[in-house]
Design a protein around this motif. Structure first.
Motif, PDB file in Angstrom:
ATOM      1  N   ASP A 143       0.809  -1.209   0.000  1.00  0.00           N
ATOM      2  CA  ASP A 143       0.000   0.000   0.000  1.00  0.00           C
ATOM      3  C   ASP A 143       0.843   1.260   0.000  1.00  0.00           C
ATOM      4  OD1 ASP A 143      -2.486  -0.977  -0.229  1.00  0.00           O
ATOM      5  OD2 ASP A 143      -3.018  -0.841   1.894  1.00  0.00           O
ATOM      6  N   GLY A 144       0.378   2.242  -0.739  1.00  0.00           N
ATOM      7  CA  GLY A 144       0.996   3.565  -0.710  1.00  0.00           C
ATOM      8  C   GLY A 144       0.564   4.316   0.542  1.00  0.00           C
ATOM      9  N   VAL A 145       1.081   5.536   0.677  1.00  0.00           N
ATOM     10  CA  VAL A 145       0.842   6.333   1.883  1.00  0.00           C
ATOM     11  C   VAL A 145      -0.633   6.691   2.036  1.00  0.00           C
ATOM     12  CG1 VAL A 145       1.541   8.424   3.093  1.00  0.00           C
ATOM     13  CG2 VAL A 145       3.163   7.276   1.594  1.00  0.00           C
ATOM     14  N   VAL A 146      -1.240   7.199   0.975  1.00  0.00           N
ATOM     15  CA  VAL A 146      -2.650   7.615   1.038  1.00  0.00           C
ATOM     16  C   VAL A 146      -3.550   6.405   1.242  1.00  0.00           C
ATOM     17  CG1 VAL A 146      -4.516   8.719  -0.232  1.00  0.00           C
ATOM     18  CG2 VAL A 146      -2.189   9.621  -0.401  1.00  0.00           C
ATOM     19  N   ALA A 147      -3.229   5.320   0.556  1.00  0.00           N
ATOM     20  CA  ALA A 147      -4.037   4.109   0.688  1.00  0.00           C
ATOM     21  C   ALA A 147      -4.042   3.653   2.139  1.00  0.00           C
ATOM     22  CB  ALA A 147      -3.495   3.009  -0.215  1.00  0.00           C
ATOM     23  N   ARG A 148      -2.856   3.627   2.728  1.00  0.00           N
ATOM     24  CA  ARG A 148      -2.743   3.064   4.065  1.00  0.00           C
ATOM     25  C   ARG A 148      -3.475   3.891   5.117  1.00  0.00           C
ATOM     26  NH1 ARG A 148       2.631   0.876   7.096  1.00  0.00           N
ATOM     27  NH2 ARG A 148       1.513   0.029   8.880  1.00  0.00           N
ATOM     28  N   TRP A 149      -3.287   5.212   5.086  1.00  0.00           N
ATOM     29  CA  TRP A 149      -3.787   6.036   6.188  1.00  0.00           C
ATOM     30  C   TRP A 149      -5.126   6.677   5.910  1.00  0.00           C
ATOM     31  CZ3 TRP A 149      -1.332   4.641  10.231  1.00  0.00           C
ATOM     32  CH2 TRP A 149       0.012   4.262  10.128  1.00  0.00           C
ATOM     33  N   PHE A 150      -5.544   6.708   4.643  1.00  0.00           N
ATOM     34  CA  PHE A 150      -6.809   7.389   4.335  1.00  0.00           C
ATOM     35  C   PHE A 150      -7.810   6.454   3.651  1.00  0.00           C
ATOM     36  CE2 PHE A 150      -9.433  10.252   1.676  1.00  0.00           C
ATOM     37  CZ  PHE A 150      -9.968  11.025   2.688  1.00  0.00           C
ATOM     38  N   ASN A 151      -7.381   5.799   2.563  1.00  0.00           N
ATOM     39  CA  ASN A 151      -8.342   4.988   1.799  1.00  0.00           C
ATOM     40  C   ASN A 151      -8.763   3.714   2.528  1.00  0.00           C
ATOM     41  OD1 ASN A 151      -7.736   6.923  -0.060  1.00  0.00           O
ATOM     42  ND2 ASN A 151      -6.899   5.555  -1.611  1.00  0.00           N
ATOM     43  N   ARG A 152      -7.776   2.992   3.078  1.00  0.00           N
ATOM     44  CA  ARG A 152      -8.084   1.683   3.661  1.00  0.00           C
ATOM     45  C   ARG A 152      -9.061   1.742   4.835  1.00  0.00           C
ATOM     46  NH1 ARG A 152      -7.303  -2.465   0.156  1.00  0.00           N
ATOM     47  NH2 ARG A 152      -5.144  -2.544  -0.548  1.00  0.00           N
ATOM     48  N   PRO A 153      -8.888   2.701   5.766  1.00  0.00           N
ATOM     49  CA  PRO A 153      -9.843   2.741   6.875  1.00  0.00           C
ATOM     50  C   PRO A 153     -11.280   2.862   6.379  1.00  0.00           C
ATOM     51  CG  PRO A 153      -7.950   4.126   7.366  1.00  0.00           C
ATOM     52  CD  PRO A 153      -7.807   3.688   5.936  1.00  0.00           C
ATOM     53  N   ILE A 154     -11.480   3.563   5.254  1.00  0.00           N
ATOM     54  CA  ILE A 154     -12.844   3.698   4.714  1.00  0.00           C
ATOM     55  C   ILE A 154     -13.240   2.455   3.919  1.00  0.00           C
ATOM     56  CG2 ILE A 154     -14.368   5.125   3.297  1.00  0.00           C
ATOM     57  CD1 ILE A 154     -12.419   7.459   3.781  1.00  0.00           C
ATOM     58  N   SER A 155     -12.337   2.003   3.021  1.00  0.00           N
ATOM     59  CA  SER A 155     -12.721   0.880   2.153  1.00  0.00           C
ATOM     60  C   SER A 155     -12.942  -0.402   2.958  1.00  0.00           C
ATOM     61  CB  SER A 155     -11.669   0.660   1.064  1.00  0.00           C
ATOM     62  OG  SER A 155     -10.450   0.231   1.606  1.00  0.00           O
ATOM     63  N   LEU A 156     -12.164  -0.589   4.033  1.00  0.00           N
ATOM     64  CA  LEU A 156     -12.352  -1.795   4.844  1.00  0.00           C
ATOM     65  C   LEU A 156     -13.723  -1.787   5.505  1.00  0.00           C
ATOM     66  CD1 LEU A 156      -8.965  -2.570   6.624  1.00  0.00           C
ATOM     67  CD2 LEU A 156     -10.247  -4.054   5.084  1.00  0.00           C
ATOM     68  N   ARG A 157     -14.138  -0.600   5.999  1.00  0.00           N
ATOM     69  CA  ARG A 157     -15.472  -0.507   6.613  1.00  0.00           C
ATOM     70  C   ARG A 157     -16.546  -0.800   5.571  1.00  0.00           C
ATOM     71  NH1 ARG A 157     -12.591   2.860   9.825  1.00  0.00           N
ATOM     72  NH2 ARG A 157     -12.993   2.614  12.056  1.00  0.00           N
ATOM     73  N   LEU A 158     -16.330  -0.271   4.367  1.00  0.00           N
ATOM     74  CA  LEU A 158     -17.298  -0.495   3.297  1.00  0.00           C
ATOM     75  C   LEU A 158     -17.343  -1.982   2.908  1.00  0.00           C
ATOM     76  CD1 LEU A 158     -19.211   0.874   1.328  1.00  0.00           C
ATOM     77  CD2 LEU A 158     -17.275   1.356  -0.167  1.00  0.00           C
ATOM     78  N   SER A 159     -16.166  -2.588   2.810  1.00  0.00           N
ATOM     79  CA  SER A 159     -16.119  -4.017   2.467  1.00  0.00           C
ATOM     80  C   SER A 159     -16.831  -4.845   3.531  1.00  0.00           C
ATOM     81  CB  SER A 159     -14.669  -4.487   2.352  1.00  0.00           C
ATOM     82  OG  SER A 159     -14.041  -3.874   1.259  1.00  0.00           O
ATOM     83  N   ALA A 160     -16.561  -4.527   4.807  1.00  0.00           N
ATOM     84  CA  ALA A 160     -17.193  -5.270   5.902  1.00  0.00           C
ATOM     85  C   ALA A 160     -18.706  -5.100   5.813  1.00  0.00           C
ATOM     86  CB  ALA A 160     -16.672  -4.772   7.247  1.00  0.00           C
ATOM     87  N   TRP A 161     -19.155  -3.880   5.523  1.00  0.00           N
ATOM     88  CA  TRP A 161     -20.597  -3.607   5.421  1.00  0.00           C
ATOM     89  C   TRP A 161     -21.206  -4.411   4.267  1.00  0.00           C
ATOM     90  CZ3 TRP A 161     -23.658  -1.196   1.648  1.00  0.00           C
ATOM     91  CH2 TRP A 161     -24.959  -0.876   2.056  1.00  0.00           C
TER      92      TRP A 161
END
Lengths: 471, 471
Positions: A265-283
């Motif tokens: 993961d890149g910097v933005v992916a790790r600290w910004f995108n992933r926290p959101i996308s993981l929640r969305l994936s879980a949902w």
């Protein structure tokens, strides 16, 4: 889409000829009262975790380790569970036999004995309520070594185990289990509930049962006393016995964390995108809100949102640009969900990964072309076009350079800061920031230039490395 | 640039720890009067073939099979050859010891005995005047099987051997050599001159020598009579004993043919570019005309010529376009030379292959941008730019799609006609033809559209294949 084997050159040919592997016996007969206090809740094997039941997860993880034949032993609430199990056999393309154990109240050893009546051969033994790693299981299955009546996968990290009070402890010496039991002292390992057994286990279980102990541990203890149980060390720290609601929550956290490849993961992916996308994936997985949202559909949706951003950028103006920037960043976030849901739901595929990466490049192109057209309407000069083309070229060749490296060197490029700055997450975030401040074209040029510099940097770094190594 | 191992993930680390391999003894003591009639010609081991001497080729081929320690046995004209051999040891990074054999006139067995005085251990035995394949040698070195005093690599294709009259024949039975000699009848294999020996060979050679036969074959014959020589079958039909000028010419043809990866070539490359680039590569190597023209420099030169074509296209007009088209096609032809010379001169490198592929993409971009600018001067419309960008995108993503396929599926895409039509050789040839007929931009659009269609085609083909396999 069915998951395909990761190792073979042509999985389809390999499937036709692959050797018969060990059958797996999964124990799912117990009551599990700590997790399921009453009949109103789902039976323990049917407890859902990120969209799949615990029993499904055990079957699908074992399938990733090339296990294709299963015996699922049911006891408590078996009428409710059995039809589901039969259904899974068809939908997951594996061969499942349901084994009924009427004596399940007498201990989990009786479940193994229920299987003994069917087949007198070696088998893999798994617990339906344990989370484990497919690669660790594959390792365990391939681990060679001295013969033994039984091999047990043991976690030596005794201080890191979740719920240590309830764990079954073992004491090993020279690779053999010497003692086993809850509350054992001293101890140097934890029983992970994963066994490779020979039929010798059956007679030990019968002997323990005759002595009044119907548990699996009772039988294993008798074999261990004779030095007949070998310990295999767990290579990966991931495993979890899900006995309580706390454990279920902990398992959810662990699975979500493992659904991303952190090293890539890149910097933005790790600290910004992933926290959101993981929640969305879980949902998406837990609510089955969008049943059509398969990983490939999510890949396409992410591309579509980014492409819409490109079209809006092309129309020009601050407001359209701002909305386009938001769409771009949203698409970038959603781009994480295809891989996450695929890994969490055992739906990864080579085709999907291949498809996703090409759509990403077309998405990048849509943004670069859209931003260029938008700016060209303000300043109609051929240099606007040349700048846009060069930026697009940088975006695509930055990816291309890393992929070619992996092909020629048979290993991914070791990520430094520069390698992370020329990744897609940073690129799309930069365009988003550019749109917010009203200068998306300037951002495009800057990111394009950064990409070309990054490509030269990667080559220079490797060139210097090779020179140094050969001198 | 030094060649690096193809198999390890990190060759530099591997070099530090790699196990000690068998030393190779290379026989280069004989007179070779059929190839070298008098002292005016080069000594046989120093006879050049595509820029390298025969002895250098033997050493470098063995180095590709991970051999790093050499003993070169010299006899006839050894004062002339020895200094060169010492020089090669340094420039090729291998360890070479020169062994003098004063009795070389008594037969090539004496050369092996000259080595016996130095080291009493297993060794690989090679002839300086044989061309062979590194992969076949590596296979032979790793071939396991029953112990024997000596293993001989045998070519079973007795009808295909060059110069069958002069070949040493063998008769094998159940994997063992039963008889060996020139003119042997009946026979079922040819001695390729590649042996893996134990010190038992030394005493057999001494015994044969005492009986008046100083040849290597004499010693091997004694061991074979006792059933102590095993035959290993040659996997690759390529090998050649270079004893005459005819054989030298035949070897040149074979090496040139092997310098191209035929399976990967597109239609234009195979039938038009390669016949020219191979001649050019041979000329470069044989005449050492441009000593600075290393493979990486050739990669860059090819890119530079194509980029000049791009600049000329941008200037507009038929004549400039025609010259640009010729430059484009010339660059495309020259693009074959880097790989050909690298393989023929044992200078392949992962870095070079990585570097070349990126320069190819930048070259494609230069052409697409140049043609677009040229046409835009005639018709200044934004659609000209959009068409040019989409064509460039198609060019680069056509390559990208195939590379990503190889990464995810761990095998190259099986080439069909469509896969060949979206390769670089066809693309640049199309631009050349477009320039000749005065419509390079039209050609660019057509080739760009073909590339996008080709990408969709590759995905569709694989998708249908996977669907069929899983149903």
């Amino acid at each position: 889409m069915h998951r395909v084997s990761r190792e073979t050159d042509d999985a389809f040919e390999a499937m036709a000829t692959r050797p018969v592997t060990l059958p797996a016996v999964i124990l799912a007969a117990g009551r599990g009262e700590r997790l399921v206090p009453n009949e109103a809740s789902s039976a323990k094997p049917l407890t859902r975790l990120l969209g799949l039941t615990l029993l499904e997860r055990a079957i699908l993880t074992a399938r990733e380790a090339e296990i294709t034949r299963f015996f699922v032993v049911l006891g408590y609430r078996r009428e409710e569970i059995a039809p589901r199990v039969v259904e899974w056999g068809q939908s997951y393309g594996v061969d499942i036999t349901v084994v009924e154990n009427c004596s399940w109240r007498e201990g989990n050893g009786t479940s193994v004995l229920a299987y003994a009546d069917l087949l007198d051969a070696n088998f893999l033994l798994l617990m339906c309520d344990h989370l484990f790693d497919a690669d660790a299981l594959a390792c365990f299955l391939n681990a060679s070594g001295e013969e033994a009546a039984c091999h047990l996968l043991v976690d030596p990290r005794i201080d890191e185990v979740f719920d240590p009070e309830d764990a079954t402890r073992v004491r090993t010496k020279e690779g053999r289990i010497r003692a086993i039991g809850k509350g054992l002292e001293p101890y140097n390992g934890i029983d992970t509930g994963i066994f490779r057994c020979t039929p010798a286990v059956f007679s030990a279980l019968k002997q323990a049962q005759a002595a009044g102990d119907g548990s699996l541990t009772g039988g294993i203890r008798l074999l261990a006393a004779e030095g007949k149980v070998r310990a295999v060390v767990l290579p990966d720290p991931f495993w979890l016995d899900v006995d309580t609601h706390d454990a279920l929550r902990h398992g959810r956290r662990l699975l979500l964390k493992r659904a991303i490849k952190t090293g890539e993961d890149g910097v933005v992916a790790r600290w910004f995108n992933r926290p959101i996308s993981l929640r969305l994936s879980a949902w998406l997985l837990e609510h089955k809100a969008l049943p059509w949202a398969t990983p490939n559909v999510l890949s396409f949706l992410s591309f579509f949102i980014v492409a819409c951003g490109g079209v809006l950028f092309a129309s020009g103006g601050y407001l359209a640009g701002l909305i386009a920037g938001i769409l771009t960043q949203s698409g970038s976030i959603l781009d994480g969900c295809d891989g996450e849901t695929a890994r969490l739901a055992f739906r990864t595929s080579r085709f999907g990964a291949w498809f996703d990466t090409l759509l990403d490049r077309y998405g990048d192109a849509a943004i670069a072309i859209g931003v260029t057209i938008g700016y060209w309407q303000e300043r109609p000069s051929e240099w606007v076009w040349i700048g846009g083309i060069l930026a697009l070229l940088g975006f695509i060749l930055a990816s291309y350079t890393k992929k070619e490296y992996a092909l020629h060197y048979r290993a991914p490029f070791r990520s430094g800061l520069m390698a992370k700055l020329i990744k897609r997450d940073f690129r799309l975030f930069g365009i988003f920031v550019g749109a917010v401040i009203g200068h998306p074209y300037l951002a495009l040029l800057a990111l394009g230039a950064l990409s070309h510099v990054g490509i030269v940097w990667l080559f220079a770094k490797r060139y210097v490395g090779e020179r140094r190594a050969s001198s």
